[in-house]
Motif scaffolding. Sequence first.
Motif, PDB file in Angstrom:
ATOM      1  N   MET A 144       0.841  -1.205   0.000  1.00 52.28           N
ATOM      2  CA  MET A 144       0.000   0.000   0.000  1.00 52.28           C
ATOM      3  C   MET A 144       0.870   1.247   0.000  1.00 52.28           C
ATOM      4  O   MET A 144       0.541   2.242  -0.645  1.00 52.28           O
TER       5      MET A 144
ATOM      6  N   ALA B 131      -1.064   1.737  -5.452  1.00 55.27           N
ATOM      7  CA  ALA B 131      -1.948   2.796  -5.959  1.00 55.27           C
ATOM      8  C   ALA B 131      -1.772   2.949  -7.467  1.00 55.27           C
ATOM      9  O   ALA B 131      -2.752   3.058  -8.218  1.00 55.27           O
ATOM     10  N   GLU B 132      -0.519   2.915  -7.917  1.00 55.35           N
ATOM     11  CA  GLU B 132      -0.276   3.065  -9.355  1.00 55.35           C
ATOM     12  C   GLU B 132      -0.865   1.882 -10.131  1.00 55.35           C
ATOM     13  O   GLU B 132      -1.361   2.057 -11.249  1.00 55.35           O
TER      14      GLU B 132
ATOM     15  N   LEU C 170      -3.561   0.146  -9.246  1.00 53.05           N
ATOM     16  CA  LEU C 170      -5.019   0.335  -9.316  1.00 53.05           C
ATOM     17  C   LEU C 170      -5.357   1.382 -10.382  1.00 53.05           C
ATOM     18  O   LEU C 170      -6.296   1.224 -11.164  1.00 53.05           O
ATOM     19  N   ALA C 171      -4.565   2.467 -10.385  1.00 53.30           N
ATOM     20  CA  ALA C 171      -4.829   3.554 -11.340  1.00 53.30           C
ATOM     21  C   ALA C 171      -4.626   3.094 -12.780  1.00 53.30           C
ATOM     22  O   ALA C 171      -5.179   3.668 -13.713  1.00 53.30           O
TER      23      ALA C 171
ATOM     24  N   SER D 233     -10.716   1.881 -13.231  1.00 57.47           N
ATOM     25  CA  SER D 233     -10.558   2.351 -11.847  1.00 57.47           C
ATOM     26  C   SER D 233     -11.368   3.614 -11.564  1.00 57.47           C
ATOM     27  O   SER D 233     -11.798   3.842 -10.435  1.00 57.47           O
ATOM     28  N   SER D 234     -11.596   4.444 -12.614  1.00 61.77           N
ATOM     29  CA  SER D 234     -12.364   5.667 -12.347  1.00 61.77           C
ATOM     30  C   SER D 234     -13.830   5.348 -12.054  1.00 61.77           C
ATOM     31  O   SER D 234     -14.562   6.184 -11.551  1.00 61.77           O
TER      32      SER D 234
ATOM     33  N   MET E   3     -14.585   2.777 -10.065  1.00 67.06           N
ATOM     34  CA  MET E   3     -14.584   1.945  -8.866  1.00 67.06           C
ATOM     35  C   MET E   3     -14.385   2.801  -7.628  1.00 67.06           C
ATOM     36  O   MET E   3     -13.702   3.811  -7.670  1.00 67.06           O
ATOM     37  N   ASP E   4     -15.014   2.389  -6.519  1.00 67.44           N
ATOM     38  CA  ASP E   4     -14.730   2.988  -5.217  1.00 67.44           C
ATOM     39  C   ASP E   4     -13.958   1.951  -4.410  1.00 67.44           C
ATOM     40  O   ASP E   4     -14.499   0.888  -4.077  1.00 67.44           O
ATOM     41  N   PHE E   5     -12.693   2.254  -4.117  1.00 68.98           N
ATOM     42  CA  PHE E   5     -11.856   1.273  -3.425  1.00 68.98           C
ATOM     43  C   PHE E   5     -12.017   1.372  -1.911  1.00 68.98           C
ATOM     44  O   PHE E   5     -12.030   2.475  -1.352  1.00 68.98           O
TER      45      PHE E   5
ATOM     46  N   GLN F  66     -16.258   7.533  -2.394  1.00 71.46           N
ATOM     47  CA  GLN F  66     -15.108   7.500  -1.501  1.00 71.46           C
ATOM     48  C   GLN F  66     -14.199   6.326  -1.811  1.00 71.46           C
ATOM     49  O   GLN F  66     -14.665   5.231  -2.093  1.00 71.46           O
ATOM     50  N   HIS F  67     -12.884   6.583  -1.728  1.00 72.15           N
ATOM     51  CA  HIS F  67     -11.912   5.492  -1.629  1.00 72.15           C
ATOM     52  C   HIS F  67     -11.425   5.510  -0.188  1.00 72.15           C
ATOM     53  O   HIS F  67     -11.000   6.556   0.312  1.00 72.15           O
TER      54      HIS F  67
ATOM     55  N   MET G  57      -1.685   9.478  -7.950  1.00 69.22           N
ATOM     56  CA  MET G  57      -2.084   8.696  -9.123  1.00 69.22           C
ATOM     57  C   MET G  57      -3.409   9.165  -9.717  1.00 69.22           C
ATOM     58  O   MET G  57      -3.925   8.557 -10.653  1.00 69.22           O
TER      59      MET G  57
END
Lengths: 301, 301
Positions: free
Chosen positions: A98, A103-104, A106-107, A112-113, A115-117, B211-212, B226
């Motif tokens: 993490m 993060a990169e 997931l991006a 990914s845009s 999705m809410d992580f 939210q993430h 990112m």
Amino acid sequence: MLDYRLLEALAAVIETGGFEKAAQKLHLTQSAVSQRLQQLERRLGQPVVLRSSPPVATPLGRRLNNHLQQVKQLELGLIEEAQDEPLKVRLTVNADSMATWLAEGLAASSLSSQMDFDLVVEDQEVGLNRMRNGEVMACICADSQAVNGGAVSPLGVLRYRALASPDFVERHQTRQYPHQLVEAPCLIFNQDDRLQHRFLEKLKLPAPKRQHRCPSSEGFVQMALMGLGYGMLPEIQVQDALKEGKLIDVAETFHLDIPLYWHYWQTESAALAELRRAVIEHASKVLNPVHPYSNKPDARS
Amino acid sequence: MLDYRLLEALAAVIETGGFEKAAQKLHLTQSAVSQRLQQLERRLGQPVVLRSSPPVATPLGRRLNNHLQQVKQLELGLIEEAQDEPLKVRLTVNADSMATWLAEGLAASSLSSQMDFDLVVEDQEVGLNRMRNGEVMACICADSQAVNGGAVSPLGVLRYRALASPDFVERHQTRQYPHQLVEAPCLIFNQDDRLQHRFLEKLKLPAPKRQHRCPSSEGFVQMALMGLGYGMLPEIQVQDALKEGKLIDVAETFHLDIPLYWHYWQTESAALAELRRAVIEHASKVLNPVHPYSNKPDARS
């Protein structure tokens, strides 16, 4: 057929760790949540949750929650096509991933845009248990063994080196006299973190006598930079400090490769498969390749 | 007089969260730990720990543990002069302090090389409860209210700004149309993190819809870099990214100042007083000064 409203009450109690929080999450009263659990238990003839504080799922409760997760995954496939609501993606991940490369990754997914992580940072044992219990959709950890109903993709290895600040190395003369590492303060992430012990074992040295415990990935690096102790650090997290000579190897060059795996459900939806593919592709660029001979999984967190 | 062997068994059960782990810690059998607790309860005529999983201290159990901590602090003063064993310093700290300025503050103390730090990263509410229960020697958090038997020194304020990557700001056009912040994905640290909500309230906007959740200080920064979301970030953690334009304000310049305090015991030993002094001095250099009018404490963790 099972009543999934009852299973969702169970899942909420397990996830939030309390009846009151579960009620808030489901927009129900606390007594409605209790009644749903009682109803479930009457039907199955067995308890699903121990009423401790926090409540703890029984083995049956865990199996039910695991099953619910798989059904939800199946539903996701249906829903993804039918709606354009953001997709909630809950996954457990080890702290060092993490703090560094995830993060990169997931991006990098084209989805990914949308999705809410909901990222849950956990020791690997706990993370995999959450997967086993059906609390999460995926889990990144060092264990290669798939859970029941799950499957595993390798991501690569995170390379750790035993590092400290130059003044620390000079003060404790650990390069000339590696056995000084036993007396010098050693950084550990938490009590399950055995990386430093494995490093000392490699040097045929006993466990460190002095320890600073710091369960924060970034704090761990700061403690090393400030000369408070030495510890095993992910190479990719301290590239600049290594280049600038702010961190150096405490003894002969040594590294420990920790393999990482993406755990997912066999019933994985199309969107999650795409996310997994993107994360794997990114990981293959930034992590070291997996050794031909496998490394025993080990815990940092 | 109280039997402190019994109190130490109690403290170990509370700290480790289990009878078995407490037994390991004390090098006793599990049944010896149980017997000590039973003995303590017989003498006091009241339970000190609920036998749940994990065991939970009763109000009396917490008071006893708090008392034990104060006695230990007093003993430290004696022991410091008599021995040269490293001093174990256990303290709770909020995640953002651990990830940014604290390590340098600890290193600034002339006694830090003789201390073994056990840092517990906690949400501020939990951190202060550990202080209240006597589980730790000190606590860094945003609450200015001293616990029973404790005192408080102000450290300064951690300044947060609402930031995102330039492509995120452009994509969501949050500068031209701040209300887009309600629909754009927002980063939150955990469910108790209200900093982003306070920022939106300042702009007279409702809570974010997307939210993430990322409970890792460094991961939070990575997610923002990112372009996965916007969030309130400690200015000192992202100085370079701000200078290089990798993170920019999502709307008009706005900051939120979170005050930080060092909680300690009135019975503090000389060594801990020296550590506190060094941390305060370092904090005064790297944190922003406390406002003349006080800020309401707020949680990030």
